[in-house]
Design a protein around this motif. Sequence first.
Motif, PDB file in Angstrom:
ATOM      1  N   MET A   1     -24.862 -14.325   3.693  1.00  0.00           N
ATOM      2  CA  MET A   1     -25.295 -12.975   3.343  1.00  0.00           C
ATOM      3  C   MET A   1     -26.545 -12.633   4.141  1.00  0.00           C
ATOM      4  SD  MET A   1     -24.937 -10.285   1.356  1.00  0.00           S
ATOM      5  CE  MET A   1     -25.943  -8.865   0.892  1.00  0.00           C
ATOM      6  N   PRO A   2     -26.537 -11.564   4.936  1.00  0.00           N
ATOM      7  CA  PRO A   2     -27.763 -11.185   5.651  1.00  0.00           C
ATOM      8  C   PRO A   2     -28.815 -10.653   4.687  1.00  0.00           C
ATOM      9  CG  PRO A   2     -26.061  -9.523   5.976  1.00  0.00           C
ATOM     10  CD  PRO A   2     -25.417 -10.652   5.202  1.00  0.00           C
ATOM     11  N   MET A   3     -30.064 -10.664   5.123  1.00  0.00           N
ATOM     12  CA  MET A   3     -31.166 -10.193   4.281  1.00  0.00           C
ATOM     13  C   MET A   3     -31.156  -8.668   4.254  1.00  0.00           C
ATOM     14  SD  MET A   3     -33.552 -10.480   2.210  1.00  0.00           S
ATOM     15  CE  MET A   3     -33.789 -12.230   2.023  1.00  0.00           C
ATOM     16  N   LEU A   4     -30.332  -8.143   3.333  1.00  0.00           N
ATOM     17  CA  LEU A   4     -30.184  -6.701   3.168  1.00  0.00           C
ATOM     18  C   LEU A   4     -30.411  -6.357   1.696  1.00  0.00           C
ATOM     19  CD1 LEU A   4     -26.956  -6.116   5.327  1.00  0.00           C
ATOM     20  CD2 LEU A   4     -29.310  -5.512   5.952  1.00  0.00           C
ATOM     21  N   LEU A   5     -31.622  -6.582   1.223  1.00  0.00           N
ATOM     22  CA  LEU A   5     -31.932  -6.312  -0.179  1.00  0.00           C
ATOM     23  C   LEU A   5     -31.630  -4.850  -0.509  1.00  0.00           C
ATOM     24  CD1 LEU A   5     -35.279  -8.274  -0.599  1.00  0.00           C
ATOM     25  CD2 LEU A   5     -33.018  -8.903  -1.478  1.00  0.00           C
ATOM     26  N   GLY A   6     -30.991  -4.654  -1.652  1.00  0.00           N
ATOM     27  CA  GLY A   6     -30.633  -3.312  -2.078  1.00  0.00           C
ATOM     28  C   GLY A   6     -29.311  -2.818  -1.540  1.00  0.00           C
ATOM     29  N   ALA A   7     -28.691  -3.571  -0.644  1.00  0.00           N
ATOM     30  CA  ALA A   7     -27.448  -3.111  -0.010  1.00  0.00           C
ATOM     31  C   ALA A   7     -26.305  -3.066  -1.012  1.00  0.00           C
ATOM     32  CB  ALA A   7     -27.088  -4.019   1.154  1.00  0.00           C
ATOM     33  N   GLU A   8     -25.501  -2.026  -0.942  1.00  0.00           N
ATOM     34  CA  GLU A   8     -24.271  -1.953  -1.719  1.00  0.00           C
ATOM     35  C   GLU A   8     -23.174  -2.738  -1.001  1.00  0.00           C
ATOM     36  OE1 GLU A   8     -23.710  -0.836  -4.607  1.00  0.00           O
ATOM     37  OE2 GLU A   8     -25.644   0.098  -5.003  1.00  0.00           O
ATOM     38  N   GLY A   9     -22.113  -3.022  -1.717  1.00  0.00           N
ATOM     39  CA  GLY A   9     -20.985  -3.732  -1.133  1.00  0.00           C
ATOM     40  C   GLY A   9     -21.192  -5.236  -1.152  1.00  0.00           C
ATOM     41  N   SER A  10     -20.065  -5.954  -1.014  1.00  0.00           N
ATOM     42  CA  SER A  10     -20.114  -7.413  -1.060  1.00  0.00           C
ATOM     43  C   SER A  10     -19.487  -8.039   0.178  1.00  0.00           C
ATOM     44  CB  SER A  10     -19.387  -7.920  -2.316  1.00  0.00           C
ATOM     45  OG  SER A  10     -18.047  -7.462  -2.332  1.00  0.00           O
ATOM     46  N   GLY A  11     -19.310  -7.255   1.233  1.00  0.00           N
ATOM     47  CA  GLY A  11     -18.658  -7.784   2.422  1.00  0.00           C
ATOM     48  C   GLY A  11     -19.590  -8.021   3.591  1.00  0.00           C
ATOM     49  N   HIS A  12     -20.892  -8.016   3.362  1.00  0.00           N
ATOM     50  CA  HIS A  12     -21.849  -8.243   4.444  1.00  0.00           C
ATOM     51  C   HIS A  12     -21.845  -9.724   4.829  1.00  0.00           C
ATOM     52  CE1 HIS A  12     -23.290  -4.229   3.496  1.00  0.00           C
ATOM     53  NE2 HIS A  12     -23.472  -4.615   2.241  1.00  0.00           N
ATOM     54  N   SER A  13     -21.751 -10.013   6.124  1.00  0.00           N
ATOM     55  CA  SER A  13     -21.695 -11.401   6.568  1.00  0.00           C
ATOM     56  C   SER A  13     -22.396 -11.567   7.899  1.00  0.00           C
ATOM     57  CB  SER A  13     -20.239 -11.872   6.717  1.00  0.00           C
ATOM     58  OG  SER A  13     -19.565 -11.854   5.481  1.00  0.00           O
ATOM     59  N   THR A  14     -22.998 -12.743   8.063  1.00  0.00           N
ATOM     60  CA  THR A  14     -23.625 -13.098   9.325  1.00  0.00           C
ATOM     61  C   THR A  14     -23.291 -14.558   9.623  1.00  0.00           C
ATOM     62  OG1 THR A  14     -25.739 -13.274  10.496  1.00  0.00           O
ATOM     63  CG2 THR A  14     -25.771 -13.712   8.145  1.00  0.00           C
ATOM     64  N   ASP A  15     -23.362 -14.914  10.912  1.00  0.00           N
ATOM     65  CA  ASP A  15     -23.017 -16.290  11.295  1.00  0.00           C
ATOM     66  C   ASP A  15     -24.253 -17.177  11.383  1.00  0.00           C
ATOM     67  OD1 ASP A  15     -24.152 -15.258  13.560  1.00  0.00           O
ATOM     68  OD2 ASP A  15     -22.567 -15.876  14.939  1.00  0.00           O
ATOM     69  N   ASP A  16     -25.214 -16.951  10.497  1.00  0.00           N
ATOM     70  CA  ASP A  16     -26.354 -17.861  10.383  1.00  0.00           C
ATOM     71  C   ASP A  16     -25.857 -19.268  10.060  1.00  0.00           C
ATOM     72  OD1 ASP A  16     -28.011 -15.742  10.827  1.00  0.00           O
ATOM     73  OD2 ASP A  16     -28.694 -15.535   8.759  1.00  0.00           O
ATOM     74  N   PRO A  17     -26.685 -20.300  10.295  1.00  0.00           N
ATOM     75  CA  PRO A  17     -26.234 -21.670  10.021  1.00  0.00           C
ATOM     76  C   PRO A  17     -25.723 -21.842   8.599  1.00  0.00           C
ATOM     77  CG  PRO A  17     -28.293 -21.707  11.243  1.00  0.00           C
ATOM     78  CD  PRO A  17     -28.047 -20.267  10.876  1.00  0.00           C
TER      79      PRO A  17
END
Length: 268
Positions: A220-236
């Motif tokens: 999960m990227p650091m998107l505090l307050g973001a709506e939706g549950s499909g946020h993704s990043t390829d962090d370790p």
Amino acid sequence: MHTCLLFSDLHITAPGETIIGLDPADRFAGALDQALTTHPEARHLLILGDLTHTGHPEEYARLRTLLADCPLPVTATLGNHDNRAAYFAAFPEAAQDGDGFAQAALDIGPCRVLLLDTLDESGAHPLHAGYLCDTRLDWLSARLAEAPDRPTLVAMHHPPVRTGFDGMDRIRLVNDTALMALLNDHPQVRQLVCGHVHRAISGNRAGLAWSILKSPCHQMPMLLGAEGSGHSTDDPGGYGIALLTPDTMILHAEDVAPARPVAHSSHS
């Protein structure tokens, strides 16, 4: 001191299928190899749900292959991307509570670990949210009552807490208040650990410490307050290491790196 390895949100796909360009099976295999290599003293492997991405039998079969050579006892529970019938079909020997739920009570050294199954297949609550029905809560209450003097770690998929990620908070454990009231009535519960959010997060609710694990795959990227549950990043990717003693429970969060430097000690 007794060590347990904790993983969550494997999201195993069918061969050839990826998530944001990542192969969840390869990511889990690398993370598990690192964890087993660096912690040969580990006593148990716990997996906290979202074992697969869509709950298809082919995905559980792939997970079974990935776990085939694991030298540790493995106990898993389920998350919102799982399918209970397909899981037990692929793992007929898997721990369950007698009512068909993937719940287990493990006595590891001086401590007790309770795994809760928060998969909601009723259709009565928001899609992907978690729920603990009365049957599952009664099981938890009975397990807590039978070992009031054992320091206890409770592990589950859906957090019963808000994290600041609004979209994910909307699909947390629906009946969080009921669970927390039960846990707070049992002072032997020292730590709560969850998955679901795909980010290392910790906090405290009503005096009970809680932690959330990263996924070995996508985060999960650091998107505090973001709506939706499909946020993704390829962090370790990451996993947890629980150190259990009679006096304290310590939870380390470890990232998976493609190349791990040799550690040197220095004195100045």
